[in-house]
Every structure is written in C-alpha cells, then in structure tokens.
Design an enzyme around this catalytic site. Sequence first.
Site, PDB file in Angstrom:
ATOM      1  N   ARG A  64     -36.253 -43.291  77.984  1.00 41.11           N
ATOM      2  CA  ARG A  64     -35.804 -43.659  76.634  1.00 41.11           C
ATOM      3  C   ARG A  64     -34.288 -43.525  76.502  1.00 41.11           C
ATOM      4  O   ARG A  64     -33.645 -44.343  75.838  1.00 41.11           O
ATOM      5  CB  ARG A  64     -36.501 -42.771  75.606  1.00 41.11           C
ATOM      6  CG  ARG A  64     -36.181 -43.119  74.156  1.00 41.11           C
ATOM      7  CD  ARG A  64     -37.091 -42.361  73.212  1.00 41.11           C
ATOM      8  NE  ARG A  64     -36.844 -42.701  71.822  1.00 41.11           N
ATOM      9  CZ  ARG A  64     -36.388 -41.843  70.912  1.00 41.11           C
ATOM     10  NH1 ARG A  64     -36.171 -40.578  71.242  1.00 41.11           N
ATOM     11  NH2 ARG A  64     -36.180 -42.226  69.659  1.00 41.11           N
ATOM     12  N   ASN A  97     -31.338 -41.581  66.986  1.00 40.17           N
ATOM     13  CA  ASN A  97     -31.126 -40.636  68.078  1.00 40.17           C
ATOM     14  C   ASN A  97     -31.153 -39.170  67.674  1.00 40.17           C
ATOM     15  O   ASN A  97     -31.550 -38.310  68.468  1.00 40.17           O
ATOM     16  CB  ASN A  97     -29.766 -40.918  68.745  1.00 40.17           C
ATOM     17  CG  ASN A  97     -29.706 -42.275  69.415  1.00 40.17           C
ATOM     18  OD1 ASN A  97     -30.719 -42.809  69.850  1.00 40.17           O
ATOM     19  ND2 ASN A  97     -28.511 -42.846  69.488  1.00 40.17           N
ATOM     20  N   HIS A 196     -43.988 -46.950  76.549  1.00 41.12           N
ATOM     21  CA  HIS A 196     -44.702 -46.073  75.614  1.00 41.12           C
ATOM     22  C   HIS A 196     -46.053 -45.624  76.168  1.00 41.12           C
ATOM     23  O   HIS A 196     -46.837 -45.004  75.455  1.00 41.12           O
ATOM     24  CB  HIS A 196     -44.888 -46.774  74.265  1.00 41.12           C
ATOM     25  CG  HIS A 196     -43.629 -46.828  73.462  1.00 41.12           C
ATOM     26  ND1 HIS A 196     -43.573 -47.381  72.199  1.00 41.12           N
ATOM     27  CD2 HIS A 196     -42.372 -46.387  73.737  1.00 41.12           C
ATOM     28  CE1 HIS A 196     -42.334 -47.286  71.744  1.00 41.12           C
ATOM     29  NE2 HIS A 196     -41.594 -46.692  72.648  1.00 41.12           N
ATOM     30  N   THR A 197     -46.299 -45.917  77.420  1.00 41.96           N
ATOM     31  CA  THR A 197     -47.476 -45.345  78.082  1.00 41.96           C
ATOM     32  C   THR A 197     -47.222 -43.886  78.449  1.00 41.96           C
ATOM     33  O   THR A 197     -48.135 -43.184  78.885  1.00 41.96           O
ATOM     34  CB  THR A 197     -47.850 -46.155  79.345  1.00 41.96           C
ATOM     35  OG1 THR A 197     -49.116 -45.730  79.813  1.00 41.96           O
ATOM     36  CG2 THR A 197     -46.821 -45.967  80.456  1.00 41.96           C
TER      37      THR A 197
END
Length: 325
Positions: A64, A97, A196-197
């Site tokens: 990310r 963030n 996003h796994t």
Amino acid sequence: MVIMASRTNWHCCLLAFFLLSSAACAQLSTSFYATSCPTLQIVVRATVLRALLAERRMGASLVRLFFHDCFVLGCDASILLDVVPGGLQSEKAAFPNVNSVRGFEVIDQIKRNVELVCPGVVSCADITALAARDSTVLLGGPSWEVPLGRRDSTTASFDTANTDLPGPDQNLARLISDFGNKGLSARDMTALSGAHTIGFSQCQNFRDHIYNDTNIDPAFAALRRANCPAATGNGDSNLAPLDVQTPLIFDSAYYRNLLARRGLLHSDQELFNGGSQDALVQLYSSNPALFFSDFAAAMIKMGNINPLTGTAGQIRSNCRVVNSS
C-alpha cells in the site's frame, strides 16, 4: 556548400545522439544496480522477510505504501518525507494517509542496511518499489522483475495526496477515471485492487458500506458491524480484514469474496456490481494464474508513473528528509 552540408549533418547526428542518450538515461532498467549495488535485492528481501516474520500484516502495508507513493507526484518516495515546520507539508498528514499508511520504519531499516553495502547509491523510491514486490512474493503472490533507476523527490504534495488517492467510497466510474488519470486501464485497476486480498482496513472506511449499502451479503454485514459501531467517532480505527477468508495470504480469494458480495469497502464491491468489471472479477476468481500475471504487469506499469531519473531529484541519505545542500 559541401562543408555547410557536412556541418549540418554533423549537428543533426549530434542532436539525434543527445536525444537518444537522454531518452535512454530516462528509462528504468531491471539491471540498473547490477554493477553499483549487486547485492541490493538480497539485502532488501532479507530485511522485508525479517519485518514480516515480526508482523505478517506489514507485507500489505508495504504494498500500500508503494501505491500511495506512486499516485502522488509519481513513484518518487515523496510519501516518505516528514513534515518540516514552516516548510514542507508532508503527505503523511493527508487524510488518506494519516494514522493509516505504515511501513516507514521498515523502509528506514532497509535503507540503513543498503547504505552499509552501497552508500549513496540506491534511492528510497527504488527501495519502496522492491519492498512492495518482495512483500507480495513472501505472502504467496507473484514475482516480477522490478525496473529500477528512480531518484528521490525533494518535495511532497499534501494537497495532491488529498485529491488523487482513490477513496473507499468511490463508485466504479470514479475509480476508472482516477486510475486512468495515472495512465492505468480499467483492467489494471481491477488487478491492482486485488492487493486487497491481504491487509486490513479501519472501520471509518467501511462503516457506510456495512450499514447503508444494499449490495452486501447480510451475514457479512452483521459480522463486520460487531466490531464497527454505527456512530461516527466510535471505533473509527477498529480493524477488519479486507479479505475475510485469507487476509495474510496473497491469493485470489478477494475476487471470490466480491462474487459473494463480501467486499469490505464500497469501492471493492463496485468492481462486481453489474458494471464493466464483472466479467474480469469472475475470471480472476476462477483463474488465479491470470490474476497473478495481470497484477505483476500492473505493478510494473504503476511503478513507471512519473519517475525521476537521470539527474532529476536526488539519492536521499535518509528517506525521511531531503539532503542538505
């Protein structure tokens, strides 16, 4: 006339050579550090491995971090810069963030380790790119050759971080548009969303989806509500896995979740909600190898967003601060 023609031709050739050389210098290369820092990737992989052994979730955070770097000004390590009172306004403080993006200490450790063997050679931007790849691999995902040669920015953009990073409440059209603005296709967007796994998200990012959306499995919504109160300000930072099945393994379960309407974020479920990406989501859910291939290709493509190369930017000594002049 012959002399003038020769001079003209010589100048044309010189100009062509200069333009070609400049273009070549501006290209990233998988062998960029082959001579200047041949042990770079071994050092990075070992440091990332140690970080994941201490906290497996950190792998998702490092992936990310690379994404949030590249979407603001390009892949230039601008996200790593700390605030300078009265000066630089850090991207770390931007809404997408703040109290959310993490992994900075791991990047710091990688940089320290790399500096021991190759002082002043490797950019923080390249370290961030390699850490994202290695995190993916160590969690069971695909590998790819990372093009290298990025340099580090001397500035950051708080405002751009607030406007250009896709949000968890976006619809499909907005997601496609935001990724398209960075030169990424709808297919790239759907593949990259597969990150996003792995990882977790805060209650404030999925509260509206589990309480107000109708395109969600009721049992899944009830499960998530148990740890995410309806009232804003109550449990905002409570975490839930982005992939309810295997949150610490990089696989294609994310897409199977979407088919079952178990996407954690509104933006996740938008990928399978009667729109243009439905067929691709179904394909990825049944063909993990295709997902892995597309994900790797999209990560390489994302890593090519506006890199600083050649003499642009600098090689920071400390990833958190711009080198003193």
